[in-house]
Each structure stands twice: as C-alpha cells, then as structure tokens.
Design a protein around this motif. Structure first.
Motif, PDB file in Angstrom:
ATOM      1  N   ALA A 135      -7.015  27.689 -44.908  1.00  0.00           N
ATOM      2  CA  ALA A 135      -6.659  28.438 -43.798  1.00  0.00           C
ATOM      3  C   ALA A 135      -7.666  29.587 -43.573  1.00  0.00           C
ATOM      4  O   ALA A 135      -7.946  29.682 -42.331  1.00  0.00           O
ATOM      5  N   SER A 136      -8.428  29.963 -44.555  1.00  0.00           N
ATOM      6  CA  SER A 136      -9.577  30.957 -44.435  1.00  0.00           C
ATOM      7  C   SER A 136     -10.669  30.389 -43.514  1.00  0.00           C
ATOM      8  O   SER A 136     -11.356  30.932 -42.828  1.00  0.00           O
ATOM      9  N   GLU A 137     -11.048  28.849 -43.876  1.00  0.00           N
ATOM     10  CA  GLU A 137     -12.049  28.232 -42.989  1.00  0.00           C
ATOM     11  C   GLU A 137     -11.902  28.043 -41.561  1.00  0.00           C
ATOM     12  O   GLU A 137     -12.646  28.427 -40.844  1.00  0.00           O
ATOM     13  N   ALA A 138     -10.490  27.585 -41.512  1.00  0.00           N
ATOM     14  CA  ALA A 138     -10.110  27.591 -39.912  1.00  0.00           C
ATOM     15  C   ALA A 138     -10.049  28.889 -39.104  1.00  0.00           C
ATOM     16  O   ALA A 138     -10.239  28.804 -37.948  1.00  0.00           O
ATOM     17  N   SER A 139      -9.620  29.874 -40.007  1.00  0.00           N
ATOM     18  CA  SER A 139      -9.516  31.188 -39.260  1.00  0.00           C
ATOM     19  C   SER A 139     -10.873  31.717 -39.073  1.00  0.00           C
ATOM     20  O   SER A 139     -11.056  32.130 -37.706  1.00  0.00           O
ATOM     21  N   SER A 140     -11.679  31.526 -39.907  1.00  0.00           N
ATOM     22  CA  SER A 140     -13.094  31.860 -39.568  1.00  0.00           C
ATOM     23  C   SER A 140     -13.688  31.076 -38.228  1.00  0.00           C
ATOM     24  O   SER A 140     -14.309  31.853 -37.347  1.00  0.00           O
ATOM     25  N   MET A 141     -13.420  30.065 -37.964  1.00  0.00           N
ATOM     26  CA  MET A 141     -13.628  29.176 -36.971  1.00  0.00           C
ATOM     27  C   MET A 141     -13.201  29.865 -35.799  1.00  0.00           C
ATOM     28  O   MET A 141     -13.753  30.169 -34.533  1.00  0.00           O
ATOM     29  N   ALA A 142     -11.984  29.959 -35.785  1.00  0.00           N
ATOM     30  CA  ALA A 142     -11.166  30.783 -34.712  1.00  0.00           C
ATOM     31  C   ALA A 142     -11.671  32.081 -34.476  1.00  0.00           C
ATOM     32  O   ALA A 142     -11.621  32.531 -33.306  1.00  0.00           O
ATOM     33  N   GLN A 143     -12.132  33.134 -35.506  1.00  0.00           N
ATOM     34  CA  GLN A 143     -12.745  34.034 -35.027  1.00  0.00           C
ATOM     35  C   GLN A 143     -14.075  34.035 -34.493  1.00  0.00           C
ATOM     36  O   GLN A 143     -14.314  34.868 -33.565  1.00  0.00           O
ATOM     37  N   GLU A 144     -14.775  33.135 -34.672  1.00  0.00           N
ATOM     38  CA  GLU A 144     -16.227  32.916 -33.975  1.00  0.00           C
ATOM     39  C   GLU A 144     -15.753  32.560 -32.598  1.00  0.00           C
ATOM     40  O   GLU A 144     -16.529  32.973 -31.710  1.00  0.00           O
ATOM     41  N   TRP A 145     -14.372  31.777 -32.195  1.00  0.00           N
ATOM     42  CA  TRP A 145     -14.447  31.407 -30.977  1.00  0.00           C
ATOM     43  C   TRP A 145     -13.451  32.458 -30.192  1.00  0.00           C
ATOM     44  O   TRP A 145     -13.292  32.274 -29.105  1.00  0.00           O
ATOM     45  N   ASN A 146     -13.201  33.387 -30.888  1.00  0.00           N
ATOM     46  CA  ASN A 146     -12.562  34.615 -30.200  1.00  0.00           C
ATOM     47  C   ASN A 146     -11.034  34.008 -29.893  1.00  0.00           C
ATOM     48  O   ASN A 146     -10.651  34.266 -28.819  1.00  0.00           O
ATOM     49  N   CYS A 147     -10.456  33.266 -30.707  1.00  0.00           N
ATOM     50  CA  CYS A 147      -9.185  32.863 -30.423  1.00  0.00           C
ATOM     51  C   CYS A 147      -8.186  32.890 -31.416  1.00  0.00           C
ATOM     52  O   CYS A 147      -8.840  33.169 -32.702  1.00  0.00           O
ATOM     53  N   GLN A 148      -6.926  32.420 -31.310  1.00  0.00           N
ATOM     54  CA  GLN A 148      -5.868  32.536 -32.149  1.00  0.00           C
ATOM     55  C   GLN A 148      -5.894  31.543 -33.049  1.00  0.00           C
ATOM     56  O   GLN A 148      -6.208  30.133 -32.824  1.00  0.00           O
ATOM     57  N   TYR A 149      -5.530  31.371 -34.557  1.00  0.00           N
ATOM     58  CA  TYR A 149      -5.299  30.215 -35.434  1.00  0.00           C
ATOM     59  C   TYR A 149      -3.983  30.157 -35.653  1.00  0.00           C
ATOM     60  O   TYR A 149      -3.683  31.368 -36.381  1.00  0.00           O
ATOM     61  N   ILE A 150      -3.269  29.017 -35.426  1.00  0.00           N
ATOM     62  CA  ILE A 150      -1.796  29.009 -36.165  1.00  0.00           C
ATOM     63  C   ILE A 150      -1.724  27.596 -36.888  1.00  0.00           C
ATOM     64  O   ILE A 150      -2.253  26.395 -36.308  1.00  0.00           O
ATOM     65  N   GLU A 151      -1.143  27.682 -38.087  1.00  0.00           N
ATOM     66  CA  GLU A 151      -0.859  26.363 -38.555  1.00  0.00           C
ATOM     67  C   GLU A 151       0.576  26.046 -38.389  1.00  0.00           C
ATOM     68  O   GLU A 151       1.362  26.677 -38.226  1.00  0.00           O
ATOM     69  N   THR A 152       0.673  24.618 -38.298  1.00  0.00           N
ATOM     70  CA  THR A 152       2.059  24.044 -37.935  1.00  0.00           C
ATOM     71  C   THR A 152       2.371  22.954 -38.799  1.00  0.00           C
ATOM     72  O   THR A 152       1.460  22.335 -39.476  1.00  0.00           O
TER      73      THR A 152
END
Length: 193
Positions: A135-152
């Motif tokens: 989750a932290s790896e994907a969250s980091s990418m989302a932060q770089e992109w300035n977007c939300q990250y949601i797991e489903t």
C-alpha cells in the motif's frame, strides 16, 4: 410557461489499466452487484447508471476499456471523451503497477491537462497471500501524481462504491469550479425559454 425539466448531470468515467487487473470485474460489481470470475476482455464496453451523489441525482457513464488498445487513435478518442479516470492495477502483479505510469502519461499527453480527475486503484486486495505491491508503494506513486489511492476488491466489493463515488465527486467539483470560473466554451450551455 412551464420550465423544462433539467436532465441530471452526466459524469463520464474511463477505466484504464493492464489486461487482467479487474477493470471489468470492478465495473460489473458496481453496476450490478455481481462478481464475474471469467470475462471476455476482447472489447471495450460502456455502461450507464443513475446514482445519487450527496443527495443529487446524476448519471454515470463508465467506459471499461479492454486494456489492450493497440490502436492509438481509438485509445486517444476514449481518453478525450473522459471526464475522470480510474487507473487500475492488481496488487498481486508488480508489472501492472508499473504500467499505470504509461496509462497516465498517455492520458496527460492526449488531454494536456494534469488536473483531470484521476484515482489510482489497487484491486484484488482479497488475495492478500499473493500480494506483491505494498500500500505504501502505491500511495507514494499516487502522491507523486497528486491523486488519490484507493484499494479495492471486486470480489468482496471492498471500496467498490467508494472509488466510483470519490471520482464522481471530483468530476462534479471540477465542473462546478469551471462553471464558476466561466469554464471553457465547450462546457457551457445556453437555455432559451
């Protein structure tokens, strides 16, 4: 003179991501409350549903792309028609996360707008024992992109409603902001009574 009934707002969502990450499963779970184990990914499908977003009736139009858009012109037309994007990867497949960068780059190139509503979606969290992406790896990418990250999880319905609702809220807020700022001409309308 009677006022014409205004049609509910329409929000156009495009599903993007590599083949096999669960875009269709998420869409079908959202639309019909069904989990489809086997799905033929050969074509793009379009769905429309009436929903209530924070007390206001609206419609959502979902284009579920096949994930293998070999024809750039067709893919670019899909992207141009979208108002918001769910970029899906499988938490069980590192490569699918890496491919999200290509999808994002293509969308930004076509739209030339890095403020377009966009959510990074990590699907298949029900398969925790097969998880390869944290989750932290994907969250980091989302932060770089300035977007939300949601797991489903399309299978258990975990965060399925939430991810579509969050994107529709972003699309609605962006439209309101554009309309309040004068918007651009293609978003404006004129009603003559």
């Amino acid at each position: 003179m009677a006022k014409a009934k205004q049609a509910p707002p329409l929000h156009k969502i495009i599903m993007v991501g590599s083949g096999g990450v669960g875009k269709s499963a998420l869409t079908l779970q959202y639309m019909y409350g069904d989990f489809v184990e086997e799905y033929d990914p050969t074509k793009a499908d379009s769905y429309r549903k009436k929903v209530v977003l924070e007390g206001q009736e609206c419609q959502v139009d979902i284009l579920d792309t096949a994930g293998q858009e070999e024809y750039a012109a067709i893919r670019d037309n899909y992207y141009r028609s979208g108002e918001g994007f769910l970029c899906v990867f499988s938490v069980c497949e590192q490569e699918s996360l890496e491919h999200t960068q290509e999808f994002r780059d293509q969308i930004l190139r076509v739209l030339d707008d890095d403020t377009v509503p966009f959510i990074l979606v990590g699907n298949k969290v029900d398969l925790a024992h097969l998880r390869k992406v944290t989750a932290s790896e994907a969250s980091s990418m989302a932060q770089e992109w300035n977007c939300q990250y949601i797991e489903t999880s399309a299978k258990t319905r975990h965060n399925v409603e939430e991810v579509y609702t969050a994107l529709m809220r972003q699309i609605r807020d962006r439209k309101l902001k554009q309309n309040n700022a004068g918007g651009d001409e293609k978003d404006s309308c004129c009603i003559i009574l």
